[in-house]
Each structure stands twice: as structure tokens, then as C-alpha cells.
Scaffold this motif. Structure first.
Motif, short mmCIF file in Angstrom:
data_model
loop_
_atom_site.label_atom_id
_atom_site.label_comp_id
_atom_site.label_asym_id
_atom_site.label_seq_id
_atom_site.Cartn_x
_atom_site.Cartn_y
_atom_site.Cartn_z
N SER A 152 16.53 41.54 -39.15
CA SER A 152 15.41 41.35 -38.23
C SER A 152 14.16 40.89 -38.97
O SER A 152 13.37 40.08 -38.45
N TYR A 156 12.28 37.44 -38.40
CA TYR A 156 10.85 37.45 -38.10
C TYR A 156 10.10 36.45 -38.98
O TYR A 156 9.12 35.84 -38.55
N ASP A 160 8.02 34.09 -36.47
CA ASP A 160 6.65 34.55 -36.26
C ASP A 160 5.80 33.40 -35.71
O ASP A 160 5.94 32.23 -36.11
N GLN A 161 4.91 33.74 -34.79
CA GLN A 161 4.15 32.71 -34.08
C GLN A 161 3.22 31.93 -35.01
O GLN A 161 3.07 30.71 -34.89
N TRP A 180 8.02 32.75 -29.79
CA TRP A 180 9.44 33.06 -29.60
C TRP A 180 9.65 34.44 -28.99
O TRP A 180 10.57 34.62 -28.18
N TYR A 181 8.86 35.42 -29.37
CA TYR A 181 9.05 36.79 -28.89
C TYR A 181 8.47 37.02 -27.50
O TYR A 181 8.56 38.13 -26.98
N TRP A 187 16.54 32.66 -26.52
CA TRP A 187 17.20 33.77 -27.19
C TRP A 187 18.72 33.74 -27.16
O TRP A 187 19.37 34.24 -28.09
N PRO A 268 15.40 40.72 -31.35
CA PRO A 268 14.30 40.37 -30.42
C PRO A 268 13.08 41.27 -30.57
O PRO A 268 12.12 41.13 -29.81
N ASN A 269 13.12 42.22 -31.49
CA ASN A 269 11.99 43.12 -31.75
C ASN A 269 11.67 44.00 -30.55
O ASN A 269 10.54 44.46 -30.39
N GLN A 271 11.14 43.35 -27.50
CA GLN A 271 10.03 42.80 -26.72
C GLN A 271 10.44 42.71 -25.25
O GLN A 271 11.50 42.15 -24.92
N THR A 274 11.63 39.42 -23.39
CA THR A 274 12.95 38.84 -23.67
C THR A 274 14.09 39.60 -23.00
O THR A 274 15.25 39.21 -23.14
N THR A 278 18.21 39.07 -23.29
CA THR A 278 18.68 39.79 -24.49
C THR A 278 19.22 41.18 -24.18
O THR A 278 19.90 41.76 -25.02
#
Length: 330
Positions: A152, A156, A160-161, A180-181, A187, A268-269, A271, A274, A278
Motif C-alpha cells: 500500500s 501510494y 498520491d495526488q 485517485w483516492y 480502481w 484503496p486506503n 477511502q 472508492t 473496491t
């Protein structure tokens, strides 16, 4: 008989037969000698057996929790029976269809992609020679040992944005960076790529071992007939690996309903944006039960997944057995 004569009496003779001496079976002694002779193999077998016993068979006693309202003060046996009430938590949920669909489609995608690329890499490793293939085997197999937490962080770094490598590359080509997140559309592709990168190494080594076991005389005869490498792979390698491929697919089908929790939770952290693309059964139940805290509901969903997996394995094996009995598991 004349009158006055005495009729002779016949006394029966009873013959006693002594039973033959009991023969003691030497089978236990032979088995013990066989175990001592193969002590090294038993030593390799014991850790795996212990792992399966502890994590697969002993927890089966907890199946009864799926039908109880578990209370810690009463324990497993003292808790009240509630029948199928725990199963209602999952089946009456509004998200039941969505997460079931995600679980099945993702696992099918993982199985097909991993199998296709593992076969491709196994054939390529066989073509480049054994000495050079060791380096590539190591490079393919290392990601298999990484936890999803580590993966992960790697993902990331790409997604990362602001500082992610992927957005930087998009900016080089004059394209807009993505959040993305906070987007649900990309995804399915991201998760399939992450799963393939991590899992393909193990399957490649399994198929490569199968390729190494193929009789080389087949390839020599094909070369004499002028066959190309692609033709040999298509006509010799893949058909000879068909039993191994079938077994791997049958075992993989049984795990379709057991989604990869680490992949869908950490990559996907977690989030919320998503979730539509996901979320799977495992992550949904984890988040729901973390709030509700009902052990019985968790056991019910686990039992449901296990039963569906059993049905899928038996069904897949039955289909394979109808097509080719030699390639089936039993």
C-alpha cells in the motif's frame, strides 16, 4: 431285532479343537519403521500440518457461533440460540448485491490474469535458459512475500495526488492529474494490476516446475519437424500443463467468495469515495462489525463464504470430471 436283545447305546464323542494361536499384525511395526525411515519428509510435513490444524480445523468448532447470540459472560456454549437471525444482517442489507458482485468479479479477474501471465512467464523462463532464469525467478517471487501494508505504501508513492509518480508522468504529457483516492472508476484496473504484481510470481514458479518436468524429447522431435517456439509452446507446453492448470483453477475457484481483505482494504486506503468499486464482502463485514461488534454475525458470514466455496470446488471438479476424468481432483 430279536426279542430280549439289548439295544446298544451310542455315546457321542465330543472333540475339542484348540484355537490356533493368535497372530499379531506386524503392520504397526512396519508403519513405525516407515516413519523413522522418512523422518526428514515428516519434518517438512509437520509445520504445514500444524498450521492447517490450528487455523483451519480447530476453528470449525466455532461454527455454532453463527447460530447464537454470543455473549462473553456466557461463553460459546452458554450463549442463546437464535437460529438464522445472524444471517439476516448480510442478506437484507442494501449493499448485499453490490459487494457480492464486486467479490465475484474481482476474484474471477484475478484468477484469469494470474493464470495467463504465469503461463506466459513460465514459458519465457524456459526459453531463456536455467542460469539466466534464476535472476528473473527471484525478481518475480519477491513481491509474493511482501505484506499488503508494504504494498500500500508503494502504491501510494504512485497514486498520491501531489507527489505521486503517476500524476507526474501525466503532467509530462500535458494531461490533468487525477485524485485517485477520491475517484471510483479507475480502481478495478488498479486493483487487478496490484494483485497481478504480487501474486504472479508464485504461480509462475509452479507452472515453471511443471514445464521443467516435460520430456525434452517432445521438443526435439518438434524442432526436427521445423516447429517454431510459439508452435511448441501452443502444441506441447500448454497441453502437457493442462492437468496442473486444471488443479490450480479448481482450487482458485473455491476461494472466489473469500476476497483478499488486505488488497481491498489497504491499497484503496479505506477511502469512502472508492467503496462502490473496491468494497467486497470481507471489507464490508469488517467495517460493519467494527461498529456493531456482533461476533455471531461475523461467524455467519464466514460460514456462508465457506459453504459457497465448498459448493464451487465440488461443482468445478464435477464439470472437469465430465470433460476429462484424469484432470479432476477426485
Amino acid at each position: 431285532m430279536e426279542k430280549g436283545t439289548v439295544k446298544p447305546t451310542i455315546t457321542p464323542t465330543i472333540t475339542t479343537t484348540t484355537p490356533p494361536p493368535k497372530k499379531y499384525s506386524l503392520r504397526p511395526l512396519k508403519e513405525w519403521r516407515h516413519m523413522r525411515k522418512n523422518g526428514e519428509l515428516l519434518g517438512l510435513f509437520f509445520p504445514g500440518f500444524l498450521y492447517i490444524l490450528i487455523f483451519s480445523y480447530l476453528p470449525m468448532f466455532g461454527i455454532m457461533l453463527a447460530f447464537k447470540r454470543f455473549r462473553f459472560d456466557k461463553g460459546i456454549f452458554g450463549s442463546d440460540w437464535v437460529g438464522l437471525e445472524n444471517f439476516r444482517f448480510f442478506f437484507i442489507s442494501e449493499d448485499a448485491w453490490r459487494i457480492t458482485r464486486n467479490t465475484v468479479l474481482y476474484e474471477i479477474g484475478y484468477i484469469l490474469l494470474t493464470t495467463a501471465f504465469a503461463l506466459l512467464f513460465a514459458v519465457l523462463l524456459n526459453e531463456i535458459g536455467r542460469n539466466s532464469s534464476k535472476l528473473y525467478q527471484t525478481a518475480l517471487f519477491i513481491p509474493y512475500f511482501l505484506s499488503w501494508v508494504v504494498v500500500s505504501y508503494i502504491s501510494y508513492a504512485f497514486l498520491d495526488q501531489q507527489t505521486g509518480y503517476l500524476n507526474t508522468i501525466l503532467e509530462w504529457f500535458g494531461m490533468e492529474p487525477h485524485k485517485w483516492y477520491l475517484e471510483k472508476e479507475p480502481w478495478p484496473v488498479i486493483l487487478n494490476i496490484a494483485s497481478l504484481w504480487k501474486k504472479v510470481g508464485f504461480s509462475t514458479l509452479v507452472y515453471y516446475a511443471g514445464v521443467m518436468g516435460i520430456n525434452q524429447e517432445y521438443y526435439e522431435a518438434a524442432r526436427m519437424d521445423g516447429a517454431t517456439r510459439f508452435q511448441m509452446a501452443r502444441k506441447i507446453t500448454i497441453p502437457m500443463l493442462a492437468p496442473l492448470i486444471t488443479v490450480m483453477l479448481i482450487l482458485a475457484v473455491g476461494g472466489i467468495f473469500n476476497g483478499d481483505f488486505g488488497l481491498h482494504y489497504f491499497i484503496p486506503n479505506n477511502q469512502g469515495m472508492t467503496y462502490p468499486t473496491t468494497d467486497i464482502i470481507d471489507t464490508y463485514v469488517y467495517r460493519a462489525l467494527r461498529t456493531v461488534g456482533d461476533v455471531g454475525m461475523s461467524a455467519a458470514v464466514g460460514l456462508y463464504q465457506s459453504l459457497v466455496g465448498l459448493v464451487l470446488v465440488v461443482s468445478a471438479n464435477a464439470v472437469v470430471r465430465k470433460i476429462s476424468q484424469e484432470n479432476s481432483l477426485w
